[in-house]
Design a protein around this motif. Structure first.
Motif, PDB file in Angstrom:
ATOM      1  N   ARG A  91     -49.662 -25.333 -38.822  1.00 33.77           N
ATOM      2  CA  ARG A  91     -49.707 -24.512 -40.044  1.00 33.77           C
ATOM      3  C   ARG A  91     -50.891 -24.895 -40.921  1.00 33.77           C
ATOM      4  O   ARG A  91     -51.598 -24.033 -41.440  1.00 33.77           O
ATOM      5  CB  ARG A  91     -48.396 -24.667 -40.808  1.00 33.77           C
ATOM      6  CG  ARG A  91     -48.267 -23.732 -41.996  1.00 33.77           C
ATOM      7  CD  ARG A  91     -46.876 -23.804 -42.616  1.00 33.77           C
ATOM      8  NE  ARG A  91     -46.596 -25.066 -43.267  1.00 33.77           N
ATOM      9  CZ  ARG A  91     -47.025 -25.367 -44.508  1.00 33.77           C
ATOM     10  NH1 ARG A  91     -47.746 -24.512 -45.175  1.00 33.77           N
ATOM     11  NH2 ARG A  91     -46.712 -26.528 -45.048  1.00 33.77           N
ATOM     12  N   ARG A  92     -51.139 -26.192 -41.087  1.00 30.80           N
ATOM     13  CA  ARG A  92     -52.242 -26.643 -41.945  1.00 30.80           C
ATOM     14  C   ARG A  92     -53.605 -26.355 -41.325  1.00 30.80           C
ATOM     15  O   ARG A  92     -54.555 -26.038 -42.027  1.00 30.80           O
ATOM     16  CB  ARG A  92     -52.095 -28.132 -42.259  1.00 30.80           C
ATOM     17  CG  ARG A  92     -50.844 -28.462 -43.078  1.00 30.80           C
ATOM     18  CD  ARG A  92     -51.086 -28.319 -44.565  1.00 30.80           C
ATOM     19  NE  ARG A  92     -49.925 -28.465 -45.390  1.00 30.80           N
ATOM     20  CZ  ARG A  92     -49.435 -29.621 -45.840  1.00 30.80           C
ATOM     21  NH1 ARG A  92     -49.994 -30.761 -45.518  1.00 30.80           N
ATOM     22  NH2 ARG A  92     -48.375 -29.630 -46.622  1.00 30.80           N
ATOM     23  N   LEU A  93     -53.732 -26.470 -40.000  1.00 29.85           N
ATOM     24  CA  LEU A  93     -54.996 -26.092 -39.350  1.00 29.85           C
ATOM     25  C   LEU A  93     -55.247 -24.605 -39.530  1.00 29.85           C
ATOM     26  O   LEU A  93     -56.370 -24.182 -39.836  1.00 29.85           O
ATOM     27  CB  LEU A  93     -54.984 -26.460 -37.866  1.00 29.85           C
ATOM     28  CG  LEU A  93     -55.062 -27.936 -37.519  1.00 29.85           C
ATOM     29  CD1 LEU A  93     -54.973 -28.125 -36.000  1.00 29.85           C
ATOM     30  CD2 LEU A  93     -56.319 -28.588 -38.061  1.00 29.85           C
ATOM     31  N   ASP A  94     -54.212 -23.814 -39.360  1.00 28.07           N
ATOM     32  CA  ASP A  94     -54.339 -22.367 -39.545  1.00 28.07           C
ATOM     33  C   ASP A  94     -54.763 -22.051 -40.981  1.00 28.07           C
ATOM     34  O   ASP A  94     -55.652 -21.225 -41.207  1.00 28.07           O
ATOM     35  CB  ASP A  94     -53.019 -21.678 -39.195  1.00 28.07           C
ATOM     36  CG  ASP A  94     -53.130 -20.173 -39.228  1.00 28.07           C
ATOM     37  OD1 ASP A  94     -54.036 -19.631 -38.560  1.00 28.07           O
ATOM     38  OD2 ASP A  94     -52.314 -19.542 -39.928  1.00 28.07           O
ATOM     39  N   ALA A  95     -54.170 -22.724 -41.951  1.00 25.49           N
ATOM     40  CA  ALA A  95     -54.526 -22.502 -43.356  1.00 25.49           C
ATOM     41  C   ALA A  95     -55.972 -22.899 -43.639  1.00 25.49           C
ATOM     42  O   ALA A  95     -56.612 -22.333 -44.525  1.00 25.49           O
ATOM     43  CB  ALA A  95     -53.578 -23.288 -44.270  1.00 25.49           C
ATOM     44  N   ALA A  96     -56.492 -23.850 -42.865  1.00 22.55           N
ATOM     45  CA  ALA A  96     -57.883 -24.281 -43.031  1.00 22.55           C
ATOM     46  C   ALA A  96     -58.840 -23.401 -42.229  1.00 22.55           C
ATOM     47  O   ALA A  96     -60.051 -23.634 -42.241  1.00 22.55           O
ATOM     48  CB  ALA A  96     -58.035 -25.734 -42.591  1.00 22.55           C
ATOM     49  N   GLY A  97     -58.304 -22.385 -41.544  1.00 22.78           N
ATOM     50  CA  GLY A  97     -59.145 -21.479 -40.769  1.00 22.78           C
ATOM     51  C   GLY A  97     -59.576 -22.048 -39.428  1.00 22.78           C
ATOM     52  O   GLY A  97     -60.565 -21.606 -38.848  1.00 22.78           O
ATOM     53  N   ILE A  98     -58.826 -22.996 -38.911  1.00 27.38           N
ATOM     54  CA  ILE A  98     -59.164 -23.626 -37.634  1.00 27.38           C
ATOM     55  C   ILE A  98     -58.253 -23.070 -36.549  1.00 27.38           C
ATOM     56  O   ILE A  98     -57.033 -23.237 -36.596  1.00 27.38           O
ATOM     57  CB  ILE A  98     -59.017 -25.159 -37.712  1.00 27.38           C
ATOM     58  CG1 ILE A  98     -59.961 -25.716 -38.778  1.00 27.38           C
ATOM     59  CG2 ILE A  98     -59.289 -25.799 -36.357  1.00 27.38           C
ATOM     60  CD1 ILE A  98     -59.695 -27.144 -39.133  1.00 27.38           C
ATOM     61  N   ASP A  99     -58.851 -22.414 -35.585  1.00 27.71           N
ATOM     62  CA  ASP A  99     -58.127 -21.857 -34.450  1.00 27.71           C
ATOM     63  C   ASP A  99     -57.940 -22.970 -33.418  1.00 27.71           C
ATOM     64  O   ASP A  99     -58.911 -23.630 -33.036  1.00 27.71           O
ATOM     65  CB  ASP A  99     -58.927 -20.705 -33.850  1.00 27.71           C
ATOM     66  CG  ASP A  99     -58.241 -20.031 -32.692  1.00 27.71           C
ATOM     67  OD1 ASP A  99     -57.131 -20.456 -32.295  1.00 27.71           O
ATOM     68  OD2 ASP A  99     -58.825 -19.070 -32.166  1.00 27.71           O
ATOM     69  N   LEU A 100     -56.716 -23.202 -32.965  1.00 27.24           N
ATOM     70  CA  LEU A 100     -56.483 -24.241 -31.963  1.00 27.24           C
ATOM     71  C   LEU A 100     -57.301 -24.014 -30.701  1.00 27.24           C
ATOM     72  O   LEU A 100     -57.668 -24.970 -30.015  1.00 27.24           O
ATOM     73  CB  LEU A 100     -55.002 -24.331 -31.614  1.00 27.24           C
ATOM     74  CG  LEU A 100     -54.118 -25.045 -32.615  1.00 27.24           C
ATOM     75  CD1 LEU A 100     -52.664 -24.995 -32.174  1.00 27.24           C
ATOM     76  CD2 LEU A 100     -54.558 -26.479 -32.798  1.00 27.24           C
ATOM     77  N   ALA A 101     -57.601 -22.773 -30.398  1.00 29.79           N
ATOM     78  CA  ALA A 101     -58.405 -22.483 -29.206  1.00 29.79           C
ATOM     79  C   ALA A 101     -59.827 -23.010 -29.334  1.00 29.79           C
ATOM     80  O   ALA A 101     -60.519 -23.174 -28.330  1.00 29.79           O
ATOM     81  CB  ALA A 101     -58.423 -20.974 -28.936  1.00 29.79           C
TER      82      ALA A 101
END
Length: 125
Positions: A91-101
């Motif tokens: 959730r926090r990576l997504d909020a920071a605009g970081i795509d796991l891919a």
């Protein structure tokens, strides 16, 4: 209040520290070989709670050249752990605009559960 992330640049390297939540730990786990009264006095002197301490959990995203490296993978989000304030990495990576891919590499600093529990990710291509 502590921010959920903070960034810095070191030369050509972008570093982003991401809070992935907190892990409540019984203070008896700290200095467990100390006398309880001594430990309680020290916690009081440090303005810390006497019974449960919120242990901050962080992951680090490092980007340089064509690599995006995730250092530590967090606690995971297993509901059976009953830790609603932890397991916030995705959730926090997504909020920071970081795509796991976009993560090319994962580095685990050590094998404690709060550092390596998300390593079973499956990223869709």
């Amino acid at each position: 209040m502590v921010p959920s992330r903070y960034a810095l640049r070191i030369g050509e390297i972008d570093v982003l520290v991401v809070s992935v939540g907190v892990l409540p730990l019984p203070t008896a786990m700290l200095a467990h070989n100390a006398e309880p009264a001594l430990r309680a006095a020290w916690l009081g002197d440090m303005f810390l709670p006497p019974d449960v301490l919120d242990w901050p959990l962080n992951a680090v995203r490092v980007r340089s050249g064509g690599q995006t490296i995730l250092i530590d993978a967090g606690l995971g989000s297993d509901p059976d752990l009953h830790l609603p304030r932890a397991g916030q990495l995705v959730r926090r990576l997504d909020a920071a605009g970081i795509d796991l891919a976009s993560v090319t590499d994962v580095v685990l600093t050590h094998m404690h559960m709060d550092h390596c529990a998300c390593v079973g990710w499956r990223v869709k291509n």
